[in-house]
Design a protein around this motif. Structure first.
Motif, PDB file in Angstrom:
ATOM      1  N   GLY A  75       6.953  -8.239   9.188  1.00  0.00           N
ATOM      2  CA  GLY A  75       6.706  -9.751   8.324  1.00  0.00           C
ATOM      3  C   GLY A  75       5.641  -8.358   7.395  1.00  0.00           C
ATOM      4  O   GLY A  75       4.913  -8.439   6.665  1.00  0.00           O
ATOM      5  N   VAL A  76       6.598  -7.530   7.007  1.00  0.00           N
ATOM      6  CA  VAL A  76       5.812  -6.591   5.588  1.00  0.00           C
ATOM      7  C   VAL A  76       7.323  -6.107   4.774  1.00  0.00           C
ATOM      8  O   VAL A  76       8.028  -6.605   4.834  1.00  0.00           O
ATOM      9  CB  VAL A  76       6.145  -5.157   6.538  1.00  0.00           C
ATOM     10  N   SER A  77       6.346  -6.256   3.100  1.00  0.00           N
ATOM     11  CA  SER A  77       6.615  -6.421   1.868  1.00  0.00           C
ATOM     12  C   SER A  77       6.856  -5.124   1.538  1.00  0.00           C
ATOM     13  O   SER A  77       6.316  -4.098   1.906  1.00  0.00           O
ATOM     14  CB  SER A  77       6.209  -6.894   1.445  1.00  0.00           C
ATOM     15  N   LEU A  78       8.411  -4.765   0.954  1.00  0.00           N
ATOM     16  CA  LEU A  78       8.415  -3.699   0.504  1.00  0.00           C
ATOM     17  C   LEU A  78       8.563  -3.954  -0.874  1.00  0.00           C
ATOM     18  O   LEU A  78      10.215  -4.959  -1.583  1.00  0.00           O
ATOM     19  CB  LEU A  78       9.479  -3.037   0.863  1.00  0.00           C
ATOM     20  N   PHE A  79       7.547  -4.084  -1.847  1.00  0.00           N
ATOM     21  CA  PHE A  79       7.646  -4.093  -3.452  1.00  0.00           C
ATOM     22  C   PHE A  79       9.152  -3.707  -4.054  1.00  0.00           C
ATOM     23  O   PHE A  79       9.149  -2.219  -3.835  1.00  0.00           O
ATOM     24  CB  PHE A  79       6.284  -4.165  -3.859  1.00  0.00           C
ATOM     25  N   PRO A  80       9.837  -4.009  -4.682  1.00  0.00           N
ATOM     26  CA  PRO A  80      10.446  -3.643  -5.487  1.00  0.00           C
ATOM     27  C   PRO A  80      10.429  -2.514  -6.667  1.00  0.00           C
ATOM     28  O   PRO A  80       9.107  -3.973  -7.373  1.00  0.00           O
ATOM     29  CB  PRO A  80      11.396  -5.031  -6.368  1.00  0.00           C
ATOM     30  N   MET A  81      10.934  -2.247  -7.073  1.00  0.00           N
ATOM     31  CA  MET A  81      10.780  -2.027  -8.348  1.00  0.00           C
ATOM     32  C   MET A  81      10.607  -2.591  -9.501  1.00  0.00           C
ATOM     33  O   MET A  81      11.172  -3.796  -9.865  1.00  0.00           O
ATOM     34  CB  MET A  81      11.643  -0.745  -8.877  1.00  0.00           C
ATOM     35  N   GLY A  82       9.306  -2.256 -10.537  1.00  0.00           N
ATOM     36  CA  GLY A  82       9.443  -3.327 -11.342  1.00  0.00           C
ATOM     37  C   GLY A  82       8.397  -4.684 -11.169  1.00  0.00           C
ATOM     38  O   GLY A  82       7.485  -5.059 -12.314  1.00  0.00           O
ATOM     39  N   SER A  83       7.727  -4.223  -9.431  1.00  0.00           N
ATOM     40  CA  SER A  83       6.853  -5.036  -9.625  1.00  0.00           C
ATOM     41  C   SER A  83       5.285  -4.995 -10.147  1.00  0.00           C
ATOM     42  O   SER A  83       4.766  -3.578  -9.978  1.00  0.00           O
ATOM     43  CB  SER A  83       6.271  -5.088  -7.418  1.00  0.00           C
ATOM     44  N   LEU A  84       4.646  -6.109 -10.258  1.00  0.00           N
ATOM     45  CA  LEU A  84       3.190  -5.809 -11.177  1.00  0.00           C
ATOM     46  C   LEU A  84       2.145  -5.996 -10.093  1.00  0.00           C
ATOM     47  O   LEU A  84       2.118  -7.155  -9.213  1.00  0.00           O
ATOM     48  CB  LEU A  84       2.984  -6.448 -11.849  1.00  0.00           C
ATOM     49  N   ILE A  85       1.401  -4.994  -9.787  1.00  0.00           N
ATOM     50  CA  ILE A  85       0.361  -4.482  -8.720  1.00  0.00           C
ATOM     51  C   ILE A  85      -1.412  -5.085  -8.991  1.00  0.00           C
ATOM     52  O   ILE A  85      -1.399  -3.911 -10.018  1.00  0.00           O
ATOM     53  CB  ILE A  85      -0.202  -3.697  -7.415  1.00  0.00           C
ATOM     54  N   ALA A  86      -1.879  -6.149  -8.977  1.00  0.00           N
ATOM     55  CA  ALA A  86      -3.034  -6.447  -9.689  1.00  0.00           C
ATOM     56  C   ALA A  86      -4.505  -4.972  -8.822  1.00  0.00           C
ATOM     57  O   ALA A  86      -4.110  -5.362  -7.728  1.00  0.00           O
ATOM     58  CB  ALA A  86      -3.734  -7.532  -9.728  1.00  0.00           C
ATOM     59  N   LEU A  87      -4.736  -4.335  -9.922  1.00  0.00           N
ATOM     60  CA  LEU A  87      -6.010  -4.183  -9.195  1.00  0.00           C
ATOM     61  C   LEU A  87      -7.415  -4.687  -9.256  1.00  0.00           C
ATOM     62  O   LEU A  87      -7.637  -4.874  -9.662  1.00  0.00           O
ATOM     63  CB  LEU A  87      -6.194  -2.317 -10.093  1.00  0.00           C
ATOM     64  N   PRO A  88      -7.867  -4.595  -8.282  1.00  0.00           N
ATOM     65  CA  PRO A  88      -9.229  -4.633  -7.892  1.00  0.00           C
ATOM     66  C   PRO A  88      -9.840  -4.181  -8.856  1.00  0.00           C
ATOM     67  O   PRO A  88     -10.348  -2.794  -9.628  1.00  0.00           O
ATOM     68  CB  PRO A  88      -9.827  -4.187  -7.051  1.00  0.00           C
ATOM     69  N   CYS A  89     -10.652  -5.358  -9.468  1.00  0.00           N
ATOM     70  CA  CYS A  89     -12.006  -5.120 -10.532  1.00  0.00           C
ATOM     71  C   CYS A  89     -13.266  -5.721 -10.746  1.00  0.00           C
ATOM     72  O   CYS A  89     -12.279  -6.779 -10.006  1.00  0.00           O
ATOM     73  CB  CYS A  89     -11.133  -4.946 -12.061  1.00  0.00           C
ATOM     74  N   ASN A  90     -13.649  -6.231 -11.363  1.00  0.00           N
ATOM     75  CA  ASN A  90     -14.620  -6.702 -11.825  1.00  0.00           C
ATOM     76  C   ASN A  90     -14.592  -8.168 -12.273  1.00  0.00           C
ATOM     77  O   ASN A  90     -15.130  -9.072 -11.765  1.00  0.00           O
ATOM     78  CB  ASN A  90     -15.496  -6.208 -12.455  1.00  0.00           C
ATOM     79  N   ASP A  91     -13.851  -8.702 -12.954  1.00  0.00           N
ATOM     80  CA  ASP A  91     -12.672  -9.760 -12.984  1.00  0.00           C
ATOM     81  C   ASP A  91     -12.406 -10.534 -11.504  1.00  0.00           C
ATOM     82  O   ASP A  91     -11.903 -11.651 -11.450  1.00  0.00           O
ATOM     83  CB  ASP A  91     -12.118  -9.438 -14.257  1.00  0.00           C
ATOM     84  N   ASN A  92     -12.071  -9.500 -10.816  1.00  0.00           N
ATOM     85  CA  ASN A  92     -11.028 -10.678  -9.805  1.00  0.00           C
ATOM     86  C   ASN A  92     -11.383  -9.794  -8.690  1.00  0.00           C
ATOM     87  O   ASN A  92     -10.460  -9.856  -7.454  1.00  0.00           O
ATOM     88  CB  ASN A  92      -9.553  -9.922  -9.866  1.00  0.00           C
ATOM     89  N   LEU A  93     -13.073  -9.203  -8.221  1.00  0.00           N
ATOM     90  CA  LEU A  93     -13.316  -9.175  -6.973  1.00  0.00           C
ATOM     91  C   LEU A  93     -13.682 -10.446  -5.474  1.00  0.00           C
ATOM     92  O   LEU A  93     -13.029 -10.026  -4.539  1.00  0.00           O
ATOM     93  CB  LEU A  93     -14.528  -8.625  -7.017  1.00  0.00           C
ATOM     94  N   ALA A  94     -13.313 -11.439  -6.191  1.00  0.00           N
ATOM     95  CA  ALA A  94     -12.991 -12.620  -5.011  1.00  0.00           C
ATOM     96  C   ALA A  94     -12.220 -12.372  -4.253  1.00  0.00           C
ATOM     97  O   ALA A  94     -11.088 -13.280  -3.478  1.00  0.00           O
ATOM     98  CB  ALA A  94     -13.747 -13.506  -5.669  1.00  0.00           C
ATOM     99  N   ALA A  95     -10.527 -11.580  -5.057  1.00  0.00           N
ATOM    100  CA  ALA A  95      -9.252 -11.838  -5.415  1.00  0.00           C
ATOM    101  C   ALA A  95      -8.359 -10.501  -4.516  1.00  0.00           C
ATOM    102  O   ALA A  95      -7.385 -10.683  -3.488  1.00  0.00           O
ATOM    103  CB  ALA A  95      -8.621 -12.676  -6.336  1.00  0.00           C
ATOM    104  N   ALA A  96      -9.702  -9.574  -4.789  1.00  0.00           N
ATOM    105  CA  ALA A  96      -8.896  -8.452  -4.563  1.00  0.00           C
ATOM    106  C   ALA A  96      -9.668  -7.284  -4.313  1.00  0.00           C
ATOM    107  O   ALA A  96     -10.423  -7.660  -5.906  1.00  0.00           O
ATOM    108  CB  ALA A  96      -7.595  -7.702  -5.666  1.00  0.00           C
ATOM    109  N   ARG A  97     -10.442  -6.125  -3.588  1.00  0.00           N
ATOM    110  CA  ARG A  97     -10.688  -5.403  -3.311  1.00  0.00           C
ATOM    111  C   ARG A  97      -9.828  -4.138  -2.889  1.00  0.00           C
ATOM    112  O   ARG A  97      -8.906  -4.168  -1.821  1.00  0.00           O
ATOM    113  CB  ARG A  97     -12.115  -5.951  -2.256  1.00  0.00           C
ATOM    114  N   TRP A  98     -10.751  -2.628  -3.042  1.00  0.00           N
ATOM    115  CA  TRP A  98     -10.335  -2.165  -1.883  1.00  0.00           C
ATOM    116  C   TRP A  98     -10.641  -1.650  -0.747  1.00  0.00           C
ATOM    117  O   TRP A  98     -11.800  -1.794  -0.197  1.00  0.00           O
ATOM    118  CB  TRP A  98     -11.085  -0.759  -2.727  1.00  0.00           C
ATOM    119  N   ILE A  99     -10.246  -1.564  -0.182  1.00  0.00           N
ATOM    120  CA  ILE A  99      -9.800  -0.863   1.739  1.00  0.00           C
ATOM    121  C   ILE A  99      -9.901   0.693   1.438  1.00  0.00           C
ATOM    122  O   ILE A  99     -11.395   0.825   1.667  1.00  0.00           O
ATOM    123  CB  ILE A  99      -8.961  -0.624   2.759  1.00  0.00           C
TER     124      ILE A  99
END
Length: 129
Positions: A75-99
């Motif tokens: 179940g490992v995903s390899l992201f294709p070239m051009g995929s967009l990855i949302a980076l954690p920031c103050n506006d999306n802390l509920a959805a994304a965070r840095w490990i």
């Protein structure tokens, strides 16, 4: 049509940054293994059921079909070239965070090291199947 939230910073996958995604449990084991080998790098956790972790790596290298089949089975995903990855920031802390936050001037872990850690972890614990 995909609508993007442009208030959130994004990273485009491709040279020089690749991305490998997996379930959080497997990701924690892989992250631990990479840390022990002093190869840890940036990891982002995305909320959901199940939670997913995305490892940012150096550019992809060629690999065999057997390795790719193992990754699909796990179940490992390899992201294709051009995929967009949302980076954690103050506006999306509920959805994304840095490990693991990126460290300035530190090289990204080799793509093959993360893939090898996934395969090694899965061979040690059959609980990820």
């Amino acid at each position: 049509m995909t609508v993007l939230d442009w208030s959130v910073p994004v990273l485009t996958v491709g040279d020089p940054v690749e991305a490998i995604g997996m379930r959080a449990g497997l990701g924690a084991e892989v992250n631990s293994m990479l840390s022990m080998a002093m190869l840890s790098g940036p990891v982002i956790a995305y909320a959901g059921t199940p939670e997913r972790w995305v490892f940012l790596t150096a550019p992809v290298t060629s690999t065999s079909n057997a390795v790719l089949a193992d990754l699909v089975r796990l179940g490992v995903s390899l992201f294709p070239m051009g995929s967009l990855i949302a980076l954690p920031c103050n506006d999306n802390l509920a959805a994304a965070r840095w490990i693991n936050r990126p460290v300035p001037a530190r090289a990204l872990p080799p793509w093959q090291a993360v893939v090898a850690a996934v395969r090694r972890t899965s061979s040690v614990s059959s609980g990820w199947l």
